[in-house]
Design an enzyme around this catalytic site. Sequence first.
Site, PDB file in Angstrom:
ATOM      1  N   CYS A   1       0.751  -1.066  -0.065  1.00 21.70           N
ATOM      2  CA  CYS A   1       0.122   0.053  -0.047  1.00 21.70           C
ATOM      3  C   CYS A   1       0.773   1.210   0.076  1.00 21.70           C
ATOM      4  O   CYS A   1       1.806   1.235   0.603  1.00 21.70           O
ATOM      5  CB  CYS A   1      -0.784   0.104   1.271  1.00 21.70           C
ATOM      6  SG  CYS A   1      -1.946   1.550   1.317  1.00 21.70           S
TER       7      CYS A   1
ATOM      8  N   HIS B   1     -10.262   1.389   1.374  1.00 22.25           N
ATOM      9  CA  HIS B   1      -9.796   2.609   1.639  1.00 22.25           C
ATOM     10  C   HIS B   1     -10.658   3.550   2.071  1.00 22.25           C
ATOM     11  O   HIS B   1     -10.836   4.294   2.937  1.00 22.25           O
ATOM     12  CB  HIS B   1      -8.691   3.001   0.782  1.00 22.25           C
ATOM     13  CG  HIS B   1      -7.459   2.695   0.829  1.00 22.25           C
ATOM     14  ND1 HIS B   1      -6.532   2.943   1.975  1.00 22.25           N
ATOM     15  CD2 HIS B   1      -6.671   2.166  -0.083  1.00 22.25           C
ATOM     16  CE1 HIS B   1      -5.458   2.547   1.817  1.00 22.25           C
ATOM     17  NE2 HIS B   1      -5.084   2.099   0.565  1.00 22.25           N
TER      18      HIS B   1
ATOM     19  N   HIS C   1      -9.011  -3.688  -2.472  1.00 23.19           N
ATOM     20  CA  HIS C   1      -8.307  -2.962  -1.630  1.00 23.19           C
ATOM     21  C   HIS C   1      -8.634  -1.388  -1.652  1.00 23.19           C
ATOM     22  O   HIS C   1      -8.691  -0.721  -0.585  1.00 23.19           O
ATOM     23  CB  HIS C   1      -6.874  -3.044  -2.054  1.00 23.19           C
ATOM     24  CG  HIS C   1      -5.682  -2.376  -1.427  1.00 23.19           C
ATOM     25  ND1 HIS C   1      -4.559  -3.082  -0.695  1.00 23.19           N
ATOM     26  CD2 HIS C   1      -5.368  -0.977  -1.430  1.00 23.19           C
ATOM     27  CE1 HIS C   1      -3.642  -1.823  -0.358  1.00 23.19           C
ATOM     28  NE2 HIS C   1      -4.451  -0.851  -0.602  1.00 23.19           N
ATOM     29  N   GLU C   2      -8.816  -0.809  -2.906  1.00 23.57           N
ATOM     30  CA  GLU C   2      -8.953   0.399  -2.781  1.00 23.57           C
ATOM     31  C   GLU C   2     -10.506   0.951  -2.199  1.00 23.57           C
ATOM     32  O   GLU C   2     -10.461   1.870  -1.833  1.00 23.57           O
ATOM     33  CB  GLU C   2      -9.084   0.972  -4.365  1.00 23.57           C
ATOM     34  CG  GLU C   2      -7.544   0.805  -5.083  1.00 23.57           C
ATOM     35  CD  GLU C   2      -6.500   1.428  -4.251  1.00 23.57           C
ATOM     36  OE1 GLU C   2      -6.766   2.360  -3.417  1.00 23.57           O
ATOM     37  OE2 GLU C   2      -5.311   0.634  -4.276  1.00 23.57           O
TER      38      GLU C   2
HETATM   39 ZN    ZN Z   1      -3.536   1.190  -0.241  1.00 29.07          ZN
END
Ligand code: ZN
Length: 192
Positions: free
Chosen positions: A90, A136, A132-133
């Site tokens: 990341c 976030h 993953h995004e």
């Molecule tokens: Zn990340």
Amino acid sequence: MEIITYPHPTLRHKSKPIRRVDTALREIVREMFKLMYEARGVGLAANQVDLPIRLFIANLEADPEKGEEMVFINPVVSMPKGTEENEEGCLSLPGLYGNVVRPKKVRINAYNLQGEEINTDVDGLFSRVVQHETDHLDGVLFIDRMTESAKVEIEGELDVFETEFNSRRETGGIPDNDAIAARLNDWEAKYC
Ligand code: ZN
């Protein structure tokens, strides 16, 4: 604009949907791509550049000369199928890597900067990046999804990030939590 690193509080902010796209937002997206390429990343979420808006960008080739530049506004991940374990990193935890188990395939729904709907079933790296995004944007980091034994292994590295963050804050490089929250509120009032 810069990429903020763990444990900056904005990384734990749950972003609100975007209600309007204007010239300034397009310019933000342009700058996000620039930062992502400089860091050799394949994805970058808005709260990684200290913005509380529901948007992430991706280019699976991590190269402006190759691949496709994609913008996902108000993404929704659904229809998870199968599971797959793979290593993740990341840009907000530079140099730290660990295995994360995620659904192998998912559906991603979103809008692009032109207001066109994106509705795609994704697999492999693409699937991992959108998960993953989107995490976030909900204030979730990949370290939260690592196995308990893997988390123990990275404790020392997280301590180093925390020490660096605290010393940057003491020297005035990072605002206090109230100032960060007030700034996020202003952005939400403008776009959400
Ligand atoms: Zn990340």
